[in-house]
Every structure is written in C-alpha cells, then in structure tokens.
Design a protein around this motif. Structure first.
Motif, PDB file in Angstrom:
ATOM      1  N   ALA A  36       1.519  -4.817   1.332  1.00  0.00           N
ATOM      2  CA  ALA A  36       1.430  -3.889   2.321  1.00  0.00           C
ATOM      3  C   ALA A  36      -0.337  -3.368   2.342  1.00  0.00           C
ATOM      4  O   ALA A  36      -0.938  -3.353   3.437  1.00  0.00           O
ATOM      5  CB  ALA A  36       2.203  -2.477   2.183  1.00  0.00           C
ATOM      6  N   LEU A  37      -1.076  -3.169   1.147  1.00  0.00           N
ATOM      7  CA  LEU A  37      -2.430  -2.888   0.961  1.00  0.00           C
ATOM      8  C   LEU A  37      -3.114  -3.777   1.635  1.00  0.00           C
ATOM      9  O   LEU A  37      -4.206  -3.671   2.223  1.00  0.00           O
ATOM     10  CB  LEU A  37      -2.656  -2.505  -0.412  1.00  0.00           C
ATOM     11  N   GLN A  38      -2.683  -5.120   1.308  1.00  0.00           N
ATOM     12  CA  GLN A  38      -3.661  -6.359   1.926  1.00  0.00           C
ATOM     13  C   GLN A  38      -3.672  -6.441   3.542  1.00  0.00           C
ATOM     14  O   GLN A  38      -4.778  -6.234   4.017  1.00  0.00           O
ATOM     15  CB  GLN A  38      -3.475  -7.516   1.237  1.00  0.00           C
ATOM     16  N   LEU A  39      -2.454  -6.117   3.969  1.00  0.00           N
ATOM     17  CA  LEU A  39      -2.440  -6.188   5.386  1.00  0.00           C
ATOM     18  C   LEU A  39      -2.965  -5.082   5.922  1.00  0.00           C
ATOM     19  O   LEU A  39      -3.537  -5.120   7.255  1.00  0.00           O
ATOM     20  CB  LEU A  39      -0.942  -6.259   5.811  1.00  0.00           C
ATOM     21  N   ASP A  40      -2.869  -3.662   5.431  1.00  0.00           N
ATOM     22  CA  ASP A  40      -3.653  -2.391   5.880  1.00  0.00           C
ATOM     23  C   ASP A  40      -4.976  -2.583   5.941  1.00  0.00           C
ATOM     24  O   ASP A  40      -5.748  -2.063   6.829  1.00  0.00           O
ATOM     25  CB  ASP A  40      -2.970  -1.263   5.012  1.00  0.00           C
ATOM     26  N   ALA A  41      -5.696  -3.197   4.860  1.00  0.00           N
ATOM     27  CA  ALA A  41      -6.895  -3.609   4.839  1.00  0.00           C
ATOM     28  C   ALA A  41      -7.653  -4.412   5.948  1.00  0.00           C
ATOM     29  O   ALA A  41      -8.634  -4.080   6.544  1.00  0.00           O
ATOM     30  CB  ALA A  41      -7.416  -4.031   3.479  1.00  0.00           C
ATOM     31  N   GLN A  42      -6.740  -5.194   6.471  1.00  0.00           N
ATOM     32  CA  GLN A  42      -7.291  -6.014   7.581  1.00  0.00           C
ATOM     33  C   GLN A  42      -7.147  -5.085   9.038  1.00  0.00           C
ATOM     34  O   GLN A  42      -8.200  -5.183   9.744  1.00  0.00           O
ATOM     35  CB  GLN A  42      -6.501  -7.145   7.758  1.00  0.00           C
ATOM     36  N   ALA A  43      -6.148  -4.287   9.125  1.00  0.00           N
ATOM     37  CA  ALA A  43      -5.981  -3.439  10.293  1.00  0.00           C
ATOM     38  C   ALA A  43      -5.128  -2.426   9.743  1.00  0.00           C
ATOM     39  O   ALA A  43      -3.912  -2.529   9.723  1.00  0.00           O
ATOM     40  CB  ALA A  43      -5.396  -4.479  11.340  1.00  0.00           C
ATOM     41  N   PRO A  44      -5.649  -1.346   9.713  1.00  0.00           N
ATOM     42  CA  PRO A  44      -4.702  -0.034   9.174  1.00  0.00           C
ATOM     43  C   PRO A  44      -3.344   0.315  10.140  1.00  0.00           C
ATOM     44  O   PRO A  44      -3.648   0.273  11.283  1.00  0.00           O
ATOM     45  CB  PRO A  44      -5.729   1.108   9.305  1.00  0.00           C
ATOM     46  N   PHE A  45      -2.408   0.713   9.518  1.00  0.00           N
ATOM     47  CA  PHE A  45      -1.156   0.895  10.169  1.00  0.00           C
ATOM     48  C   PHE A  45      -1.127   2.399  10.681  1.00  0.00           C
ATOM     49  O   PHE A  45      -2.051   3.231   9.981  1.00  0.00           O
ATOM     50  CB  PHE A  45       0.013   0.590   9.371  1.00  0.00           C
ATOM     51  N   ASP A  46      -0.686   2.586  11.642  1.00  0.00           N
ATOM     52  CA  ASP A  46      -0.390   3.968  11.959  1.00  0.00           C
ATOM     53  C   ASP A  46       0.561   4.818  11.258  1.00  0.00           C
ATOM     54  O   ASP A  46       0.395   5.973  11.252  1.00  0.00           O
ATOM     55  CB  ASP A  46      -0.126   4.187  13.544  1.00  0.00           C
ATOM     56  N   LEU A  47       1.483   4.348  10.734  1.00  0.00           N
ATOM     57  CA  LEU A  47       2.522   4.931  10.004  1.00  0.00           C
ATOM     58  C   LEU A  47       2.992   3.943   8.669  1.00  0.00           C
ATOM     59  O   LEU A  47       2.954   2.702   9.134  1.00  0.00           O
ATOM     60  CB  LEU A  47       3.790   5.251  10.851  1.00  0.00           C
ATOM     61  N   VAL A  48       2.961   4.664   7.630  1.00  0.00           N
ATOM     62  CA  VAL A  48       3.603   3.682   6.484  1.00  0.00           C
ATOM     63  C   VAL A  48       4.838   4.450   5.810  1.00  0.00           C
ATOM     64  O   VAL A  48       4.936   5.682   5.772  1.00  0.00           O
ATOM     65  CB  VAL A  48       2.532   3.890   5.253  1.00  0.00           C
ATOM     66  N   VAL A  49       5.963   3.618   6.158  1.00  0.00           N
ATOM     67  CA  VAL A  49       7.224   4.007   5.501  1.00  0.00           C
ATOM     68  C   VAL A  49       7.367   3.269   4.309  1.00  0.00           C
ATOM     69  O   VAL A  49       7.534   1.960   4.300  1.00  0.00           O
ATOM     70  CB  VAL A  49       8.307   3.868   6.659  1.00  0.00           C
TER      71      VAL A  49
END
Length: 123
Positions: A36-49
């Motif tokens: 999840a951190l790797q994907l978020d670093a590319q394009a931050p998510f609006d919500l993390v569940v």
C-alpha cells in the motif's frame, strides 16, 4: 474518491473491496502495508482503510507513517479490539471500525467521509 483497502485475509479483501466500489469510488486492494505504501507513493489515495493486524508493518504503523507526511489524511482502522480514544489523537480524520462489522456500517462511514471531504473541498 480513490480508496486503498489493506487486508491480509484474501477472502475478506476481495469481498469488502468489491463492496466498497461504487459511483465516484475506485478501490485498490493490498495484502500488506508495504504494498500500500508503494502504491500511495506513486499517487496518494484519498482514503486508507486498513486492518490493524497485518503481517510485517501493522495498520497502526501504516497510519502513523502516512500521517507524518499528510496529517489531514483520511484513515479508517479496522480492528477487533476497541482502541479507545487513542487513534483520535493522531488527527481529525482517523476513524475506527470494530470487527466484525456490518457492510452497512462501513457504507455509512464511507458516506460520512465523502460528505466531509466534499464540504472541505468546497470551502
């Protein structure tokens, strides 16, 4: 709204992930916090569940890591244990959802977050 759902149980991840999909929502599912951190670093998510109990980095460690760089981040911690007021100290947009939860409870929470995000965006 871009959502990332982190859950190490394959069946739950697939089921809950697909149930969160809806108009205006896209859901990406991950089996662990590191992915999840790797994907978020590319394009931050609006919500993390995220589930709290994960292999490797826990959901709470993931939340704290994300909040260090973006304290206004929206995060939902899913847990079988009552975390009390502890997560609320991390920021105004951190919520908890006690497991096992009804899908209606999750949907209500997602709706509340969508409403709050849109009212903040309009200001």
């Amino acid at each position: 709204m871009r959502i990332v759902y982190i859950e190490d149980n394959d069946e739950l991840r697939e089921t809950i992930g697909s149930l969160m999909e809806g108009p205006g929502r896209s859901v990406t599912c991950c089996a662990n916090a590191e992915e999840a951190l790797q994907l978020d670093a590319q394009a931050p998510f609006d919500l993390v569940v995220t589930d709290v109990s994960l292999p490797g980095q826990s959901g709470t460690e993931l939340a704290q890591s994300l909040l260090k760089t973006a304290p206004q981040r929206w995060i939902v911690l899913c847990t079988g244990y009552d975390l009390g007021h502890y997560p609320a100290q991390w920021g105004p947009h951190v919520r908890t959802l006690l497991k096992p939860f009804e899908i209606e409870d999750l949907e209500d929470l997602l709706g509340q977050i969508e409403t709050q995000r849109s009212s903040t965006t309009l200001q």
